[in-house]
Design a protein around this motif. Structure first.
Motif, short mmCIF file in Angstrom:
data_model
loop_
_atom_site.label_atom_id
_atom_site.label_comp_id
_atom_site.label_asym_id
_atom_site.label_seq_id
_atom_site.Cartn_x
_atom_site.Cartn_y
_atom_site.Cartn_z
N VAL A 17 0.86 -1.18 0.00
CA VAL A 17 0.00 0.00 0.00
C VAL A 17 0.89 1.23 0.00
CG1 VAL A 17 -1.79 1.30 1.21
CG2 VAL A 17 -1.84 -1.21 1.24
N ILE A 18 0.81 2.01 -1.06
CA ILE A 18 1.59 3.25 -1.17
C ILE A 18 0.73 4.37 -0.62
CG2 ILE A 18 2.79 4.83 -2.71
CD1 ILE A 18 3.07 2.53 -4.71
N GLY A 19 1.11 4.91 0.55
CA GLY A 19 0.35 5.99 1.16
C GLY A 19 -0.21 5.58 2.51
N GLY A 20 0.17 6.34 3.55
CA GLY A 20 -0.25 6.02 4.91
C GLY A 20 -1.21 7.03 5.49
N GLY A 21 -2.03 7.66 4.64
CA GLY A 21 -3.14 8.44 5.16
C GLY A 21 -4.24 7.50 5.62
N VAL A 22 -5.37 8.07 6.04
CA VAL A 22 -6.42 7.23 6.61
C VAL A 22 -6.93 6.21 5.60
CG1 VAL A 22 -8.31 8.82 6.07
CG2 VAL A 22 -8.51 7.27 8.02
N ILE A 23 -6.99 6.55 4.31
CA ILE A 23 -7.45 5.60 3.30
C ILE A 23 -6.46 4.45 3.17
CG2 ILE A 23 -7.82 5.28 0.83
CD1 ILE A 23 -10.18 6.60 2.09
N GLY A 24 -5.17 4.77 3.02
CA GLY A 24 -4.17 3.71 2.92
C GLY A 24 -4.11 2.84 4.15
N LEU A 25 -4.23 3.47 5.33
CA LEU A 25 -4.22 2.71 6.57
C LEU A 25 -5.41 1.75 6.63
CD1 LEU A 25 -3.24 5.52 9.11
CD2 LEU A 25 -1.84 3.54 8.47
N GLY A 26 -6.59 2.23 6.27
CA GLY A 26 -7.77 1.37 6.29
C GLY A 26 -7.64 0.19 5.35
N ILE A 27 -7.12 0.44 4.14
CA ILE A 27 -6.94 -0.64 3.17
C ILE A 27 -5.91 -1.64 3.68
CG2 ILE A 27 -6.11 -1.16 0.84
CD1 ILE A 27 -7.24 1.63 0.04
N ALA A 28 -4.80 -1.13 4.22
CA ALA A 28 -3.76 -2.02 4.76
C ALA A 28 -4.31 -2.90 5.88
CB ALA A 28 -2.57 -1.20 5.25
N TRP A 29 -5.12 -2.30 6.75
CA TRP A 29 -5.66 -3.04 7.88
C TRP A 29 -6.63 -4.14 7.42
CZ3 TRP A 29 -5.32 -5.19 12.18
CH2 TRP A 29 -6.42 -5.52 12.97
N GLU A 30 -7.53 -3.83 6.49
CA GLU A 30 -8.47 -4.84 6.02
C GLU A 30 -7.76 -5.93 5.23
OE1 GLU A 30 -11.43 -5.42 6.86
OE2 GLU A 30 -11.82 -3.59 7.98
N ALA A 31 -6.72 -5.56 4.49
CA ALA A 31 -5.94 -6.59 3.78
C ALA A 31 -5.25 -7.52 4.78
CB ALA A 31 -4.91 -5.93 2.87
N VAL A 227 -2.27 2.14 -4.90
CA VAL A 227 -1.79 3.52 -4.95
C VAL A 227 -2.78 4.38 -4.18
CG1 VAL A 227 -1.27 5.49 -6.43
CG2 VAL A 227 -0.59 3.17 -7.13
N ALA A 228 -2.41 4.77 -2.96
CA ALA A 228 -3.31 5.50 -2.08
C ALA A 228 -2.61 6.69 -1.45
CB ALA A 228 -3.85 4.57 -0.99
N ASN A 229 -1.70 7.31 -2.19
CA ASN A 229 -0.89 8.39 -1.63
C ASN A 229 -1.37 9.77 -2.08
OD1 ASN A 229 -0.01 7.65 -4.21
ND2 ASN A 229 2.10 8.30 -3.85
N GLY A 230 -2.69 9.93 -2.18
CA GLY A 230 -3.28 11.24 -2.39
C GLY A 230 -2.77 11.96 -3.61
N GLY A 376 -12.54 11.59 2.89
CA GLY A 376 -11.60 10.49 3.14
C GLY A 376 -11.89 9.68 4.38
N VAL A 377 -12.13 10.35 5.51
CA VAL A 377 -12.35 9.62 6.76
C VAL A 377 -13.66 8.83 6.67
CG1 VAL A 377 -12.60 9.80 9.25
CG2 VAL A 377 -11.04 11.34 8.05
N LEU A 378 -14.72 9.47 6.20
CA LEU A 378 -16.00 8.79 6.08
C LEU A 378 -15.90 7.56 5.18
CD1 LEU A 378 -19.11 8.48 6.18
CD2 LEU A 378 -19.23 10.22 4.38
N LEU A 379 -15.19 7.68 4.06
CA LEU A 379 -15.19 6.61 3.06
C LEU A 379 -14.13 5.55 3.30
CD1 LEU A 379 -15.83 8.61 -0.25
CD2 LEU A 379 -17.45 7.31 1.15
N THR A 380 -13.37 5.65 4.38
CA THR A 380 -12.31 4.67 4.63
C THR A 380 -12.82 3.23 4.68
OG1 THR A 380 -10.81 6.24 5.68
CG2 THR A 380 -10.55 3.94 6.28
N PRO A 381 -13.85 2.90 5.47
CA PRO A 381 -14.29 1.50 5.50
C PRO A 381 -14.77 1.00 4.14
CG PRO A 381 -15.19 2.70 7.37
CD PRO A 381 -14.60 3.72 6.44
N ALA A 382 -15.48 1.83 3.38
CA ALA A 382 -15.96 1.40 2.07
C ALA A 382 -14.80 1.21 1.10
CB ALA A 382 -16.95 2.42 1.51
N ALA A 383 -13.83 2.14 1.11
CA ALA A 383 -12.67 2.01 0.23
C ALA A 383 -11.91 0.73 0.53
CB ALA A 383 -11.76 3.23 0.38
N ALA A 384 -11.75 0.43 1.81
CA ALA A 384 -11.05 -0.80 2.20
C ALA A 384 -11.82 -2.04 1.74
CB ALA A 384 -10.86 -0.82 3.72
#
Length: 434
Positions: A17-31, A227-230, A376-384
């Protein structure tokens, strides 16, 4: 083309996961939760737009004119939030993300604001959303420090909040909660998952993306690369030929203030207001502080003072002025922090989310998750969830409207000459970066 560099021992994972904002973090965690090993690539996780975000989970309030396509995704993600937050905190005692399900109170300052909020409510109700008018006396009973001069109040039970800084720390802690020898542990990565470097570009092999190369020359090899680095997503080398990630920086100022003991709580729930047609919000935190925000500007300021994200003096003035109109006691708070960050916007203000299709079909090994703008924060679970479905081969066609290549003329024309987005299985050629 960027190819695998054999001069350094590469790191290997199922997902990079490229990018450690909230979206990248959420995707990394669900993966990781799915049983995959994950590498998170970011020199300073959660220090960009996530650091400044207020954390409002507001699918109802964030419904904007001509952005109705986003509503289904926002509602989907809002429904995922309770389980997502519960999975992040797990059984770790005392851990808090600041997640609150208290309803949001929307208020107007004058008669024009009352009319504007009433018009917006009509749109919200037409879309099946719940927005209830609240008598002014009741609104002030709920929030005693509200100005007696407010013109209207609406209860929005579906809009909640979370603290993005605490959430990010909780996810990073969860990702680090494993041991050497575990299947999720990546030898050579900090805490078995983190690469605190900047990704320079994508790696390709036999027509598929196989990871990323760092500025230092180190390679991270992965079956799937996200690619999740904004805003930096568009600057990566090795993007598929013809792909245009139409991202633009949208700057915003945000304030954090401490509420003195005699005024606590300043507000018990999020207050979103309209003051002379300008939006402002006040979000309470568990630590006795509040966040005030809502400025938005397309152009950045001069960074000659050494800050990459300088704060606008006019923005700070506007936020304090308008917040005091709604809650006069704001004038008695201690200003702790003024922060500005650029959020990644797109031409239609909707995310770039999904796989990329070219002339020959889907690019294997590559997923894009950027351009989340103010959601971004709202859509984190859905993006993941969406990214995990793509990895599992169970993509949900509802979200094809957010394809990351929808602004790429060359790719769009290529798709139009085939049988549609799902036609073909071979790979387009990547850009040549030799």
């Amino acid at each position: 083309m960027d190819e695998v560099n054999t001069q350094h021992e590469p790191l290997r994972a199922d997902v990079a996961v490229i990018g450690g904002g909230v979206i990248g973090l959420g995707i990394a965690w669900e993966a990781r939760r799915s049983g995959r090993s994950v590498v998170l690539i970011d020199p300073a996780p959660a220090s960009g737009a996530t650091f400044a975000a207020a954390g409002m989970l507001a699918p109802v309030s964030e419904l904007h004119y001509q952005e109705e396509d986003l509503l289904e995704l926002m509602l989907e993600s809002s429904a995922l939030w309770p389980d997502f937050e519960r999975n992040v905190t797990g059984s770790r005692a005392g851990l808090s993300t600041g997640y609150r399900t208290t309803p949001t109170l929307a208020v107007g300052a004058d008669a024009a604001d009352r009319r504007a909020l009433a018009d917006l409510r009509d749109v919200q109700l037409a879309n099946g959303l719940v927005v209830e008018s609240v008598p002014l006396r009741e609104a002030r009973e709920r929030e005693p420090l509200l100005s007696p001069q407010i013109s209207c109040a609406y209860d929005i039970p579906g809009d909640h909040q979370v603290d993005p800084r605490r959430l990010s720390a909780a996810i990073l802690g969860a990702l680090a909660d494993h041991q050497p020898g575990d299947s999720s542990w990546i030898p050579g990565a900090e805490d078995g998952f983190a690469v605190q470097e900047t990704a320079a570009g994508l790696l390709w092999e036999d027509g598929r993306v196989v990871g990323a190369v760092m500025d230092s020359g180190i390679n991270v090899l992965a079956t799937e690369t996200v690619v999740a680095n904004g805003l930096n997503a568009a600057r990566l080398d090795g993007l598929p030929d013809g792909l245009s990630l139409a991202l633009r920086p949208v700057y915003g100022d945000i304030l954090r203030l401490r509420v003195p003991e005699q005024l606590q709580p300043l507000v018990t729930a999020t207050v979103r207001g309209m003051v002379r047609g300008v939006p402002v919000y006040i979000v309470p935190r568990d630590d006795g502080t509040v966040v005030i925000g809502a400025t938005q500007r397309e152009g950045g300021l001069s960074a000659s003072g050494g800050s990459a994200n300088p704060v606008s003096a006019g923005g700070v003035y506007q936020l304090l002025r308008d917040a005091q109109v709604l809650v006069p006691a704001v004038a008695e708070l201690e200003l702790l922090e003024a922060t500005a960050r650029a959020r990644p916007g797109t031409p239609d203000n909707a995310p770039l989310l999904g796989r990329v299709e070219g002339r020959e079909g889907t690019v294997p090994g590559l997923i894009v998750a950027s351009g989340f703008f103010r959601h971004g924060v709202l859509l984190t679970p859905a993006a993941a969830k969406i990214c995990l479905g793509l990895m599992d081969g169970t993509a949900d066609p509802r979200w094809n409207k957010f394809r990351p290549d929808r602004f790429s003329r060359q790719l769009s024309a290529a798709r139009a000459s085939t049988d549609g987005p799902s036609a073909g299985t071979s790979n387009p050629l990547p850009k040549d970066h030799a």
